[in-house]
Enzyme design. Structure first.
Site, PDB file in Angstrom:
ATOM      1  N   ASP A 152       0.831  -1.213   0.000  1.00  0.00           N
ATOM      2  CA  ASP A 152       0.000   0.000   0.000  1.00  0.00           C
ATOM      3  C   ASP A 152       0.863   1.259   0.000  1.00  0.00           C
ATOM      4  O   ASP A 152       1.983   1.251   0.502  1.00  0.00           O
ATOM      5  CB  ASP A 152      -0.916  -0.025   1.239  1.00  0.00           C
ATOM      6  CG  ASP A 152      -2.103   0.916   1.091  1.00  0.00           C
ATOM      7  OD1 ASP A 152      -2.382   1.370  -0.039  1.00  0.00           O
ATOM      8  OD2 ASP A 152      -2.755   1.203   2.114  1.00  0.00           O
ATOM      9  N   ARG A 154      -0.575   9.250 -10.022  1.00  0.00           N
ATOM     10  CA  ARG A 154      -0.601   7.990  -9.251  1.00  0.00           C
ATOM     11  C   ARG A 154       0.061   6.847 -10.010  1.00  0.00           C
ATOM     12  O   ARG A 154       0.679   5.969  -9.417  1.00  0.00           O
ATOM     13  CB  ARG A 154      -2.047   7.608  -8.925  1.00  0.00           C
ATOM     14  CG  ARG A 154      -2.741   8.545  -7.942  1.00  0.00           C
ATOM     15  CD  ARG A 154      -4.198   8.131  -7.750  1.00  0.00           C
ATOM     16  NE  ARG A 154      -4.289   6.782  -7.195  1.00  0.00           N
ATOM     17  CZ  ARG A 154      -4.193   6.482  -5.899  1.00  0.00           C
ATOM     18  NH1 ARG A 154      -4.017   7.442  -5.017  1.00  0.00           N
ATOM     19  NH2 ARG A 154      -4.283   5.240  -5.489  1.00  0.00           N
ATOM     20  N   ASN A 164     -10.911  -2.620  -5.607  1.00  0.00           N
ATOM     21  CA  ASN A 164     -10.118  -1.665  -6.391  1.00  0.00           C
ATOM     22  C   ASN A 164     -10.738  -1.331  -7.752  1.00  0.00           C
ATOM     23  O   ASN A 164     -10.332  -0.371  -8.400  1.00  0.00           O
ATOM     24  CB  ASN A 164      -8.670  -2.153  -6.565  1.00  0.00           C
ATOM     25  CG  ASN A 164      -7.828  -2.063  -5.303  1.00  0.00           C
ATOM     26  OD1 ASN A 164      -6.935  -2.883  -5.073  1.00  0.00           O
ATOM     27  ND2 ASN A 164      -8.078  -1.074  -4.449  1.00  0.00           N
TER      28      ASN A 164
HETATM   29  C1  IPE Z   1      -5.397  -2.759  -0.202  1.00  0.00           C
HETATM   30  O1  IPE Z   1      -5.069  -1.449  -0.473  1.00  0.00           O
HETATM   31  C2  IPE Z   1      -5.474  -3.534  -1.473  1.00  0.00           C
HETATM   32  C3  IPE Z   1      -4.195  -3.802  -2.103  1.00  0.00           C
HETATM   33  C4  IPE Z   1      -3.020  -3.584  -1.591  1.00  0.00           C
HETATM   34  C5  IPE Z   1      -4.288  -4.402  -3.392  1.00  0.00           C
HETATM   35  P1  IPE Z   1      -6.204  -0.328  -0.643  1.00  0.00           P
HETATM   36  O2  IPE Z   1      -5.470   0.954  -0.781  1.00  0.00           O
HETATM   37  O3  IPE Z   1      -7.122  -0.704  -1.741  1.00  0.00           O
HETATM   38  O4  IPE Z   1      -6.978  -0.428   0.735  1.00  0.00           O
HETATM   39  P2  IPE Z   1      -7.851   0.650   1.515  1.00  0.00           P
HETATM   40  O5  IPE Z   1      -8.858   1.159   0.552  1.00  0.00           O
HETATM   41  O6  IPE Z   1      -6.909   1.724   1.953  1.00  0.00           O
HETATM   42  O7  IPE Z   1      -8.425  -0.103   2.668  1.00  0.00           O
HETATM   43  C1  IPE Z   2      -1.409   0.241  -3.387  1.00  0.00           C
HETATM   44  O1  IPE Z   2      -1.255   1.606  -3.432  1.00  0.00           O
HETATM   45  C2  IPE Z   2      -1.664  -0.387  -4.727  1.00  0.00           C
HETATM   46  C3  IPE Z   2      -3.033  -0.858  -4.936  1.00  0.00           C
HETATM   47  C4  IPE Z   2      -3.988  -0.872  -4.052  1.00  0.00           C
HETATM   48  C5  IPE Z   2      -3.349  -1.348  -6.247  1.00  0.00           C
HETATM   49  P1  IPE Z   2      -2.492   2.606  -3.474  1.00  0.00           P
HETATM   50  O2  IPE Z   2      -2.823   2.880  -4.891  1.00  0.00           O
HETATM   51  O3  IPE Z   2      -3.599   2.108  -2.634  1.00  0.00           O
HETATM   52  O4  IPE Z   2      -1.829   3.896  -2.815  1.00  0.00           O
HETATM   53  P2  IPE Z   2      -2.477   4.904  -1.785  1.00  0.00           P
HETATM   54  O5  IPE Z   2      -3.035   4.087  -0.647  1.00  0.00           O
HETATM   55  O6  IPE Z   2      -3.543   5.646  -2.518  1.00  0.00           O
HETATM   56  O7  IPE Z   2      -1.341   5.769  -1.352  1.00  0.00           O
HETATM   57 MG    MG Z   3      -4.110   2.325  -0.675  1.00  0.00          MG
END
Ligand code: IPE
Ligand code: IPE
Ligand code: MG
Length: 262
Positions: free
Chosen positions: A37, A50, A85
């Site tokens: 994450d 992003r 996602n």
């Molecule tokens: C968790 O991350 C899912 C993955 C790492 C694929 P998210 O960024 O989607 O989770 P939330 O929304 O912060 O709980």
């Molecule tokens: C994790 O990084 C990757 C996926 C969930 C696919 P994020 O895209 O959730 O990054 P943040 O949480 O917005 O920083």
């Molecule tokens: Mg995230």
């Protein structure tokens, strides 16, 4: 898969070298699961889109996979895309799909070199055919590898996995009195694999976000503020060193030292 295998890979007299010498190779976590994450925040901190955070995250995947294999971890599971996602903008979703395909194409030789067996855990019927082709190719190419099992959780949901397992139990005609935790566990994507001993989450979030809900019943949790694209071998080694200091009780009590001759 030993101290030497790691030491030949990390720089000499480095933090990594120091950390790896602290590891007890007889008590490695058999299964390490990671909620990757913080890619978006990593990009935002650099005023980048992003997408750049997701791209940069690939280096962290590469590093963690190679280190886990060299250490001798039996199973590594990386959470790359949750069922939830799909709520993200279409452009971001499609970038994540392309990155998965590119990763598989570029990294397959590394997986082969390290004898890693690749598997996808998640629902593949909702993925587009081109993504499925790439996933299936990596699964079949690595199917006879006997080293580390590498699961990518993609289009994954812990709750959906449990519901699907229940459906499979019913479809297989298993009677209620025949169903127990072992049989149920064998209907999950992780059938035959040990449960995660260590669950890592990057970017400081203290939640499990629908990841391996059944399997993490007694996992040790390690959260770092490091954002996923900055996660390197050093962080994984820190997590394992910390894990080895934990006192796992599984609901019991800490064994008392035996006092002799009193
Ligand atoms: C968790 O991350 C899912 C993955 C790492 C694929 P998210 O960024 O989607 O989770 P939330 O929304 O912060 O709980
Ligand atoms: C994790 O990084 C990757 C996926 C969930 C696919 P994020 O895209 O959730 O990054 P943040 O949480 O917005 O920083
Ligand atoms: Mg995230």
């Amino acid at each position: 898969m030993s101290l030497e295998d790691v030491l030949e890979w990390v720089p000499e007299r480095s933090v990594e070298g120091e950390l790896v010498r602290q590891i007890d190779f007889d008590r490695l976590p058999a299964h390490v699961a990671v909620i990757m994450d913080g890619n978006g925040r990593w990009a935002a901190q650099r005023y980048l889109p992003r997408a750049e955070g997701h791209r940069a995250g690939i280096d962290a995947v590469r590093d963690s996979t190679e280190l886990a294999a060299r250490l001798g971890v039996k199973v590594l599971t990386l959470y790359a895309f949750s069922v939830e996602n799909w709520k993200r903008p279409a452009a971001e979703v499609s970038l994540l799909m392309s990155l998965l395909k590119r990763y598989l194409r570029l990294e397959i030789e590394t997986l082969m070199r390290h004898d890693i067996r690749f598997q996808m855990i998640g629902r593949d019927d909702e993925l587009s055919p081109d993504v499925r082709v790439e996933l299936n190719a990596a699964v079949s190419r690595t199917a006879n590898n006997a080293g580390m099992r590498f699961n990518i959780a993609f289009n994954y949901s812990g709750r959906a996995e449990i519901v699907e397992a229940a459906r499979r139990a019913i479809a297989a005609g298993i009677l209620p009195e025949e169903l127990d935790e072992n049989r149920f566990g064998a209907l999950l994507h992780t059938a035959g694999q040990p449960d995660p001993d260590l669950l890592i989450r990057t970017s400081g979030e203290m939640r499990v976000s629908n990841f391996l809900l059944w399997q993490i019943a007694y996992s040790e949790i390690w959260v770092t503020d490091t954002l996923w694209p900055d996660f390197r071998a050093r962080h994984l080694l820190e997590a394992i060193v910390d894990y080895q200091k934990r006192d796992r009780r599984y609901g019991g009590i800490k064994p008392q030292p035996v006092v002799v001759g009193r």
